[in-house]
Design a protein around this motif. Structure first.
Motif, short mmCIF file in Angstrom:
data_model
loop_
_atom_site.label_atom_id
_atom_site.label_comp_id
_atom_site.label_asym_id
_atom_site.label_seq_id
_atom_site.Cartn_x
_atom_site.Cartn_y
_atom_site.Cartn_z
N LEU A 1 0.85 -1.19 0.00
CA LEU A 1 0.00 0.00 0.00
C LEU A 1 0.88 1.24 0.00
O LEU A 1 1.75 1.41 0.87
CB LEU A 1 -0.91 0.00 1.23
N VAL A 2 0.65 2.11 -0.98
CA VAL A 2 1.38 3.38 -1.06
C VAL A 2 0.40 4.50 -1.36
O VAL A 2 -0.76 4.26 -1.75
CB VAL A 2 2.49 3.33 -2.14
N ASN A 3 0.86 5.74 -1.22
CA ASN A 3 -0.01 6.88 -1.45
C ASN A 3 0.06 7.44 -2.86
O ASN A 3 -0.74 8.30 -3.24
CB ASN A 3 0.35 8.01 -0.46
N ASP A 4 1.01 6.94 -3.65
CA ASP A 4 1.27 7.52 -4.96
C ASP A 4 1.15 6.45 -6.06
O ASP A 4 1.77 5.39 -5.97
CB ASP A 4 2.67 8.14 -4.98
N GLU A 5 0.36 6.73 -7.10
CA GLU A 5 0.16 5.77 -8.18
C GLU A 5 1.47 5.50 -8.91
O GLU A 5 1.75 4.36 -9.31
CB GLU A 5 -0.89 6.30 -9.16
N ALA A 6 2.27 6.54 -9.09
CA ALA A 6 3.52 6.36 -9.81
C ALA A 6 4.45 5.40 -9.06
O ALA A 6 5.14 4.57 -9.68
CB ALA A 6 4.20 7.71 -10.02
N LEU A 7 4.49 5.52 -7.73
CA LEU A 7 5.33 4.61 -6.94
C LEU A 7 4.82 3.18 -7.07
O LEU A 7 5.61 2.24 -7.20
CB LEU A 7 5.34 5.05 -5.48
N ALA A 8 3.50 3.02 -7.03
CA ALA A 8 2.93 1.69 -7.18
C ALA A 8 3.31 1.09 -8.54
O ALA A 8 3.65 -0.09 -8.64
CB ALA A 8 1.41 1.74 -7.03
N ALA A 9 3.24 1.90 -9.59
CA ALA A 9 3.61 1.43 -10.92
C ALA A 9 5.08 1.05 -10.97
O ALA A 9 5.46 0.05 -11.61
CB ALA A 9 3.29 2.51 -11.95
N ASP A 10 5.94 1.82 -10.30
CA ASP A 10 7.37 1.51 -10.27
C ASP A 10 7.62 0.19 -9.55
O ASP A 10 8.48 -0.61 -9.96
CB ASP A 10 8.13 2.64 -9.59
N LEU A 11 6.88 -0.06 -8.46
CA LEU A 11 7.03 -1.32 -7.73
C LEU A 11 6.62 -2.50 -8.60
O LEU A 11 7.26 -3.57 -8.56
CB LEU A 11 6.20 -1.29 -6.45
N ILE A 12 5.56 -2.33 -9.39
CA ILE A 12 5.14 -3.39 -10.30
C ILE A 12 6.23 -3.67 -11.33
O ILE A 12 6.53 -4.83 -11.67
CB ILE A 12 3.82 -3.01 -10.99
N ALA A 13 6.87 -2.60 -11.83
CA ALA A 13 7.97 -2.78 -12.79
C ALA A 13 9.11 -3.56 -12.16
O ALA A 13 9.74 -4.42 -12.81
CB ALA A 13 8.45 -1.41 -13.27
N GLN A 14 9.39 -3.29 -10.89
CA GLN A 14 10.46 -4.02 -10.20
C GLN A 14 10.09 -5.50 -10.04
O GLN A 14 10.94 -6.39 -10.18
CB GLN A 14 10.73 -3.39 -8.83
N LEU A 15 8.81 -5.75 -9.73
CA LEU A 15 8.35 -7.14 -9.61
C LEU A 15 8.49 -7.87 -10.94
O LEU A 15 8.87 -9.05 -10.98
CB LEU A 15 6.90 -7.18 -9.13
N ASN A 16 8.17 -7.18 -12.00
CA ASN A 16 8.26 -7.79 -13.33
C ASN A 16 9.70 -8.18 -13.67
O ASN A 16 9.93 -9.05 -14.51
CB ASN A 16 7.70 -6.85 -14.39
N LYS A 17 10.67 -7.51 -13.02
CA LYS A 17 12.09 -7.80 -13.26
C LYS A 17 12.64 -8.81 -12.25
O LYS A 17 13.84 -9.08 -12.24
CB LYS A 17 12.90 -6.51 -13.19
N GLY A 18 11.73 -9.34 -11.38
CA GLY A 18 12.16 -10.40 -10.48
C GLY A 18 12.34 -10.00 -9.03
O GLY A 18 12.82 -10.80 -8.22
#
Length: 283
Positions: free
Chosen positions: A148-165
């Motif tokens: 859970l985060v307050n910023d959509e951009a941060l959430a999207a960045d975390l998803i990108a990190q997950l996609n990279k493993g």
């Protein structure tokens, strides 16, 4: 007096037990006499009752470690009681009123206890358990994690990190603002319908081990959700469900008894200014 002593005794109990380990006589019975005050016996059963007045965390202390402390309290209480009766304090109107109030509470509780126990049969318990089984059968549960985060951009960045493993739990520990962050975002098992609708709808689209491809917005902020597993909720065994079933039946039976007593009694209610209150609405 005894209750007040029991509360204050808890303060010094730890220190006292460090220096005292006197052993009791082997297997005292409730009728074992532990003291006499002017010929009146103080029994081991009185010691056990006194221990129950201690704060909960001290009730598990071995009885031999608190025996002399409680024994002294009971002796002191007995001495004061005898003197008070010699002075006729038991006849004071205020004392009689308080005694009557306590007696009323005790006999009311006893009435409820006896009535409830007479109504709760093995057959009723089993019937109630079968209702619990029916209510809990075929219900799906989800095991999810989230960040859970307050910023959509941060959430999207975390998803990108997950996609990279990247490891989901590590990202949750380091980024989630929710209370489950320190646990890797683990929400444990939750039943369908118990989660925020937007969160649950997104979770239901996921396969085991996958995470949401885009941030999910709820009233709490932006979520990245991972589906750990899905299952049918386990049905509680009779032993697991028994305490809650008995408590509910006891409450229901007590409510019905008071309703029945109300129908054959004349009850008047008054406001604080002495005016009659309107009759309560029928239920």
């Amino acid at each position: 007096m005894l209750a007040r002593f029991a509360r204050s005794a808890a303060v010094c109990l730890v220190a006292a037990t460090a220096f005292h380990s006197a052993a009791l006589a082997a297997d005292p019975t409730p009728e074992t006499v532990v003291a006499r005050v002017n010929g009146e016996a103080v029994k081991f059963s009185d010691i056990l009752v006194a221990r129950e007045q201690l704060p909960a965390k001290y009730r598990q202390v071995p009885i031999d470690q608190v025996f002399e402390m409680l024994q002294a309290a009971l002796i002191n209480n007995k001495l004061l009681t005898v003197e008070a009766r010699l002075q006729g304090l038991q006849d004071l109107p205020a004392i009689k009123e308080r005694v009557q109030r306590v007696e009323d509470q005790l006999i009311a509780r006893q009435l409820l206890l006896e009535h409830v126990n007479s109504q709760i049969t093995d057959a009723l318990m089993q019937e109630s358990y079968q209702k619990v089984v029916a209510q809990n059968s075929g219900i799906e549960e989800l095991h999810t994690r989230h960040i859970l985060v307050n910023d959509e951009a941060l959430a999207a960045d975390l998803i990108a990190q997950l996609n990279k493993g990247a490891d989901f739990a590590d990202l949750a520990v380091n980024n989630s603002t929710g209370p489950t962050g320190p646990k890797g975002g683990d929400l444990g098992w939750t039943r369908l319908g118990s989660l925020v609708p937007e969160f649950e709808a997104a979770a239901l689209t996921l396969q085991k081990g996958s995470h949401t491809p885009a941030p999910v917005k709820t009233q709490f902020g932006w979520h990245v959700i991972k589906m750990e597993d899905r299952r049918l909720a386990p049905v509680p065994t009779y032993e697991e469900a028994e305490p809650a079933i008995r408590a509910k039946l006891s409450n229901d039976i007590a409510v019905e008894l008071t309703k029945e007593l109300m129908t054959r009694s004349h009850v008047e209610r008054f406001n604080l200014d002495g005016t009659p209150m309107a009759a309560p609405a029928a239920q």
